[in-house]
Structures are given as C-alpha cells and as structure tokens.
Write an enzyme that holds these catalytic residues in place. Structure first.
Site, mmCIF file in Angstrom:
data_model
loop_
_atom_site.group_PDB
_atom_site.id
_atom_site.type_symbol
_atom_site.label_atom_id
_atom_site.label_comp_id
_atom_site.label_asym_id
_atom_site.label_seq_id
_atom_site.Cartn_x
_atom_site.Cartn_y
_atom_site.Cartn_z
ATOM 1 N N TYR A 380 0.819 -1.206 0.000
ATOM 2 C CA TYR A 380 0.000 0.000 0.000
ATOM 3 C C TYR A 380 0.859 1.265 0.000
ATOM 4 O O TYR A 380 0.459 2.298 -0.524
ATOM 5 C CB TYR A 380 -0.901 0.014 1.247
ATOM 6 C CG TYR A 380 -2.145 -0.840 1.125
ATOM 7 C CD1 TYR A 380 -3.386 -0.269 0.913
ATOM 8 C CD2 TYR A 380 -2.069 -2.227 1.237
ATOM 9 C CE1 TYR A 380 -4.534 -1.055 0.806
ATOM 10 C CE2 TYR A 380 -3.201 -3.024 1.139
ATOM 11 C CZ TYR A 380 -4.427 -2.426 0.919
ATOM 12 O OH TYR A 380 -5.550 -3.215 0.814
ATOM 13 N N TYR A 384 4.277 5.048 -2.855
ATOM 14 C CA TYR A 384 4.437 6.412 -2.345
ATOM 15 C C TYR A 384 5.879 6.664 -1.918
ATOM 16 O O TYR A 384 6.411 7.753 -2.104
ATOM 17 C CB TYR A 384 3.480 6.652 -1.181
ATOM 18 C CG TYR A 384 2.034 6.518 -1.565
ATOM 19 C CD1 TYR A 384 1.415 7.469 -2.371
ATOM 20 C CD2 TYR A 384 1.279 5.425 -1.153
ATOM 21 C CE1 TYR A 384 0.085 7.347 -2.746
ATOM 22 C CE2 TYR A 384 -0.052 5.283 -1.520
ATOM 23 C CZ TYR A 384 -0.643 6.248 -2.317
ATOM 24 O OH TYR A 384 -1.954 6.111 -2.699
#
Length: 561
Positions: A380, A384
C-alpha cells in the site's frame, strides 16, 4: 477610482478588450515596481490584483500586492537583492552585510558599551532581512549571545539563510500566481526546480573534488562515500522498505492489523485547481502552513490515542499535490480491537476544521483497512515511498507524468520547503541499527544481546531487531541500546560545544562504533563558484552549495514562467 487602461508602464495590456480600473498613485507605483523588477510576473500579478479589487476593494488589492513585493524583495542594499535573483549575487551581499555589521558592532561597543552595541546589532540584523539568531529571553545569556553574534558575522550563515528565504518567498509567490500546478509546473516552479538542480550539480562536483582520509591512511572522495550512504536515493529507498516490511512481519506475528490513512488539507490551503485556475477559497497559506495543519491534526489524534490506550506504529509519508500542497499517507499497525475506535478518532479530527465544505467527506480523509488476502500491507505504501525518492518501478505519477522525473521535482519541493518526507512512529529508530551495521568492520568479541542485535542488523532483519530492542511503542530509556554522544574536542566555528555520535550504550553494553578520525582535503583547485572555505561545510551538512544560474531576473524571464 476607475479609468480606462493607461498608457506608459502598463501598455503591455493594451488591446486585451476590457477597461481596467487602477487604484491610487501608491498602487500604480507598486505595479510599476512589478513591471520593472519582475517583468515575467507582470500580467499574472496585474490580473490577480484586479480580481481582488473587483471582488473586494482596492485597499485589499494593495495589501496583497505590497505583501507580494515584500516577499520578493529580500534587501534594498547592494543593488537590491531579490528572492528571484541569481544565487551568485548572494555571495557578495552576504560578505558585505556580515562585514558591515561586525564593523558597526565593534565601533559602537568601543564608543558606547557592549549592551547598546548588541541591541544595535539586533536592529541592523532585522533591517537586513534576518531575525537575530538568539531568542529575546536569552539575550542576557553569554553562552547563547556569543554564538549568535558569530553567526551574524559569518557570510556562510547569511548565504544559507538567505537562500532558504529566497527559495520559499519566491516559490510562495509563484504558487500564488498559478505558476505551480498540473497545468503549468508540477509540484514546484520551473525556475526554482532548475535552481535546485544547479545546486545539486554544484554539490556533486564539489564532493568529487574533496577527499577524506582517516588515521590509517585510507582515502576516498566524498562523492564515493555519499554513494554508499543513505544519501544515495537507492539505498534510502531500500532501507525504508526494509523497515516497513519488518514492521509488517512484526505486526503479523503479534496479531496486529494494518490500516492505511490518507489525510488532506482543507480547500483554503490549495492554491489552484488542476486546470491551473486559482482556487477562490485559497487564503495564501504556504506548503509549510499546510504541513503545520497536518502536524496539528496528527498531534491531536496521537493524544486521543494515548488517552484511549491505543498503541500504534508504522510510517507517515508526505507528498505534494500538483500545486505543492502537502498531504499525508500513513500506514499504521495496531491491535485489532482498537481499530474501529482509532478510525472514529482520526476521522473526527481530520474533518474538525472546515469539515462541512464541499467534497470534504469524500476527499479529505480516506480509510483503507488492509486485507491480507489482497496482498501485503507494505504494497500500500511502496509506490508512495518510491515516487517520493527516485520513482523506481512506479511508471507514472498521479498526474500521468514519468515517475522518475516527478520524483526529482518532489525531492526539490521537499528540500525547498524543508518538509520531512518520511517519519516512522513507534519503532526503535534507525540510528542504533546503522551503528550496529558498522560493527562488521570492527574486530572484537560481542556476546549476549549485543551480539544478537549485531547479527540482526547485519542480516537486515528489522523484525528481529525490533523484537530485541524491546518491541514497538517502548520508551527510549527502556531500550537496551541508544546512541552514545560525546563532545567534540574543539568548539564549532560559532564557539559552541558540539556533540558527535561515537557509539552505542545501554543495558546491552557499550561499544565504540566510530573508530576513524577523518580529515578532508581538496584534491585540486576549484573554480570561483566552488570555494572550499565556503562550500565544505555546505556539502557535508547537506545544504545547497552555490548553484549555477544564467538568468538576470531584471531582464529575462525564469524558465517555465
């Protein structure tokens, strides 16, 4: 007073098909200053000025324009130092202002007394565009005043401070005028991005010219040493992902669950829409103001968690929206029974400010409870982390641009605004881990817990390292090892006693990990723009070295504007 478009200083707007209203003489003078000193901003500044005047009053428009000019004008002395001036000009200004202040202080101290001379120095430092580096309450403390004066008399201190101010002041204006957006320049203005790249190139050149040698005769360039450290984006990314993966393994072993939160600022912190149009709700907040807001929300959430006995650990990542406004992604692990309450608390605080505005419920705060059957929690946050460091294996960013190129702009954005991109919470920290990894090059017999910790660090086993360090959410004083800091033998150039990391100490034992003493020398002469006496400290401390720029901002427009 309303009037048709005047000739003269504003004739560049002639023929655009509408009458223009202008304020009083003071307004015209300020607008003329924009045209003369910052010609590449004139149309955007003038149009923004008129929009404010139309929607409010000329007084409000004048106040806005005056604030813009104050941010762009760093100082009037020595030809006028501007926030968008080439950084080459900062060297002469810094040398002149530091020497002048030292002369004035010395002369006043001899003619009057030291106390009056100090107050004169404080006033003149403020007039020169920089707050005196000592708090008002500490002005009677000699141990703090002397280092503060030493900084004011140091040209390098002025250069560092003025560069940071120039970056942020100019960037805030560019952002406010719509020059930072998906439609124009993503994350950061093109001009400051090029200034940042020039600074990085200058630093890289300097590191190639400097050689470190230890007491055993080993030598290496600073560039090669940097390549092996976490200053190398690849190493930084690998270490960050190793820590996240280790925390997930620790969570799985202890029956904890993962949750992924996204926290975004209210609309008033966003300067532009994705189409490049100005956001009517924008109140002039900088990315630093937005970051302070996010920190405030997170501080309240953590305090509420503590009151409820909710222990969390994980990582917070920060990345910019297209217009440079930061938002957060948090991967947190916690006991399953506390998850509903944690979600409720976070949601309440995330929407406490302007929570009823349009789109807030859908966009301001997002909760994704992680389903292990759909993949690891690390997945997840992996994209990023990568797109904020080097774009490795990301492909495209959120706006369809090449992730590698976007990562460079994001690094520039974080550097300009001084925003920490990644922060872990609840784990033992990485300093002890890095020092333990140094032990493989140091002879000696380690036993017990210290030996186990060394093996875990050497194997890159973050889960085992966390377990041996007392688990997550443990106070520093209760961990078996912490950093051993010792005073340096000589004071800094600002006459301060500085501590340095020497090794590790704690209930697991004490060991010295920094056994080498290094001296840095220049391998060959550098050019005028890479003076070793000025730049060595800059390179070692990670600030921006003197960058290249070919733009004279009084006559040419910066890139991308």
């Amino acid at each position: 007073m309303s009037a048709s478009l005047p000739l003269g200083p504003f004739n560049w707007l002639k023929g655009e098909g509408r009458p223009y209203a202008l304020g009083d003489v003071r307004s015209r003078k300020m607008l003329r200053t924009v045209e003369e000193k910052h010609p590449y901003l004139k149309k955007r500044a003038f149009n923004r000025y008129l929009r404010i005047a139309d929607s409010s009053t000329y007084h409000q428009a004048d106040m806005w324009l005056e604030d813009v000019l104050n941010r762009l004008n760093l100082h009037d002395d020595f030809g006028g130092l501007k926030a968008d001036s080439p950084f080459e000009l900062f060297r002469s200004f810094s040398e002149n202002v530091s020497q002048r202040l030292e002369r004035e202080f010395t002369g006043h101290a001899v003619a009057v007394d030291g106390k009056e001379a100090l107050h004169l120095l404080i006033r003149e430092t403020n007039k020169a565009g920089m707050p005196f580096p000592v708090d008002q309450k500490d002005l009677t403390d000699k141990e703090k005043v002397i280092p503060g004066m030493a900084r004011v008399f140091d040209p390098a201190w002025w250069r560092r401070k003025l560069r940071n101010k120039a970056y942020q002041n100019s960037e805030s204006v560019y952002r406010e005028l719509g020059l930072v957006s998906k439609a124009k320049n993503l994350y950061v203005s093109e001009y400051n991005f090029r200034r940042y790249l020039a600074a990085q190139a200058s630093n890289a050149e300097l590191l190639e010219l400097l050689t470190a040698e230890n007491q055993f005769g080993y030598t290496a360039t600073l560039a090669s040493l940097k390549e092996r450290s976490v200053s190398n984006p690849r190493n930084r990314r690998n270490e960050t992902m190793m820590r996240i993966g280790g925390l997930e393994d620790y969570a799985n072993e202890n029956g904890h669950v993962g949750v992924f939160y996204t926290l975004t600022c209210p609309s008033k912190y966003h300067a532009t829409h994705q189409n490049g149009h100005m956001n009517g709700k924008f109140d002039g907040a900088s990315p630093l103001d937005a970051q302070k807001y996010l920190n405030k929300v997170w501080g309240r959430v953590r305090a509420a968690f503590k009151r409820k006995g909710i222990e969390i650990y994980g990582i917070r990542t920060v990345e910019p929206h297209h217009d440079g406004t930061p938002h957060w992604h948090l991967l947190l692990f916690l006991d399953r029974e506390f998850l509903p309450e944690a979600n409720r608390i976070f949601h309440a605080h995330a929407l406490e400010e302007d929570g009823d505005e349009s789109g807030a419920a859908e966009n301001r705060f997002v909760i994704e409870e992680i389903d292990p059957e759909k993949g690891r929690a690390t997945g997840y946050v992996a994209k990023y982390v990568s797109k904020c460091i080097d774009g490795h294996e990301v492909g495209e960013d959120s706006y369809g641009n090449d992730a590698v190129e976007s990562a460079a702009r994001i690094r520039a954005w974080a550097s300009i605004w001084g925003i920490r991109q990644f922060q872990f919470t609840g784990d033992p920290g990485v300093t002890v881990y890095r020092e333990l990894r140094r032990l493989k090059n140091i002879e000696g017999n380690r036993e017990g817990l210290l030996q186990e910790l060394e093996i875990a660090a050497d194997n890159g086993d973050w889960k085992r390292y966390v377990e041996l360090m007392g688990g997550t959410c443990t106070h520093l004083k209760d961990r078996p090892l912490r950093a051993l800091m010792v005073p340096k033998p000589t004071p800094s150039k600002y006459h301060e006693t500085v501590e340095k990391l020497k090794g590790l100490v704690g209930s697991a034992g004490q060991i010295i990990t920094r056994i080498y003493d290094w001296t840095i020398s220049r391998t060959r002469p550098t050019g005028d723009d890479l003076q070793c006496s000025d730049s060595c400290e800059v390179a070692v401390r990670g600030a921006n070295a003197p960058p290249w720029s070919s733009v004279n901002n009084c006559t040419r427009r910066p890139y991308g504007i």
